[in-house]
Design an enzyme around this catalytic site. Structure first.
Site, PDB file in Angstrom:
ATOM      1  N   CYS A 168       0.854  -1.191   0.000  1.00 40.63           N
ATOM      2  CA  CYS A 168       0.000   0.000   0.000  1.00 40.63           C
ATOM      3  C   CYS A 168       0.888   1.239   0.000  1.00 40.63           C
ATOM      4  CB  CYS A 168      -0.891  -0.028   1.243  1.00 40.63           C
ATOM      5  SG  CYS A 168      -2.022   1.360   1.373  1.00 40.63           S
ATOM      6  N   HIS A 209     -10.276   0.990   1.606  1.00 36.05           N
ATOM      7  CA  HIS A 209      -9.830   2.316   2.051  1.00 36.05           C
ATOM      8  C   HIS A 209     -11.013   3.255   2.274  1.00 36.05           C
ATOM      9  CE1 HIS A 209      -5.466   2.393   2.054  1.00 36.05           C
ATOM     10  NE2 HIS A 209      -5.412   1.802   0.866  1.00 36.05           N
ATOM     11  N   HIS A 266      -9.018  -4.029  -2.291  1.00 41.20           N
ATOM     12  CA  HIS A 266      -8.071  -3.280  -1.458  1.00 41.20           C
ATOM     13  C   HIS A 266      -8.438  -1.793  -1.439  1.00 41.20           C
ATOM     14  CE1 HIS A 266      -3.827  -2.378  -0.025  1.00 41.20           C
ATOM     15  NE2 HIS A 266      -4.216  -1.201  -0.479  1.00 41.20           N
ATOM     16  N   GLU A 267      -8.661  -1.226  -2.622  1.00 39.77           N
ATOM     17  CA  GLU A 267      -8.984   0.205  -2.699  1.00 39.77           C
ATOM     18  C   GLU A 267     -10.358   0.490  -2.104  1.00 39.77           C
ATOM     19  OE1 GLU A 267      -6.657   2.253  -3.253  1.00 39.77           O
ATOM     20  OE2 GLU A 267      -5.259   0.750  -4.009  1.00 39.77           O
TER      21      GLU A 267
END
Length: 195
Positions: free
Chosen positions: A102, A148, A144-145
């Site tokens: 990341c 966030h 993953h994004e």
């Protein structure tokens, strides 16, 4: 414009984002800046909280991994891609473990298990509704994004043992003892220039 990337320990990375209500010039400028920032940092994904913003938005560009993705037999849509107000509407029961990193946690990479395939509903850069089924690397990056946007980092998925092993490098980041090849913002809002 290249934006500094907020580093592990900054509260901006733990805040949930707000849905984007309309397509504006300011939104388009933010998207341009995020794509430029992602490319400058040699990243393949960047979410709004990573640049201190609260919009429910992320960008990806898997062009550097196109050969690997093609070898896996997965289609790769035109890049870069913009995901506004994304939601995962379906995910496979089968999971795959793969190493992740990341831009907000420089030089830390760990294996994370995630669903192999997902279906994501979102608005694209033109604010048109889209739905995308993704597997392999694209699926992983999207998940993953998307995390966030809810204040979740890939380190949250690690076992307590793996977290203990990372305690020192993560504590150093929290204390502002961090460098990267791109500008950063520490938890105390201090800017660290690229090395």
């Amino acid at each position: 414009m290249i934006l500094p990337i907020y580093v592990y320990g900054h509260e901006a990375l733990r805040n949930e984002t707000d849905p984007v209500q309309e397509n504006t010039e300011a939104l388009q400028e933010l998207i341009d800046n995020m794509i430029e920032t992602m490319h400058n940092a040699a990243g393949i994904g960047l979410a709004a909280p990573q640049v201190g913003r609260t919009e429910r938005l992320f960008v990806v560009d898997l062009t550097p991994m196109a050969d690997e993705i093609a070898e896996a037999g997965e289609p790769l849509p035109p890049q870069p891609m913009v995901f506004i107000n994304p939601e995962i509407v379906e995910e496979s029961e089968d999971t795959a473990e793969m190493e992740e990193g990341c831009l907000s946690i420089p030089e830390v990479r760990e294996a994370v298990a995630r669903p192999e395939r997902i279906r994501m509903r979102y608005r694209d850069r033109e604010f048109e509704e889209q739905e995308l089924e993704a597997g392999g690397m694209l699926s992983r990056v999207l998940q993953h994004e998307r995390d966030h946007l809810d204040g979740v980092l890939f380190t949250d998925y690690l076992s307590s043992f793996r977290k203990r092993l990372l305690r020192r490098p993560l504590r150093e980041m929290v204390n502002g003892e961090v460098e990267a090849d791109y500008p950063l913002v520490t938890k105390d809002d201090e800017t660290v220039p690229s090395r």
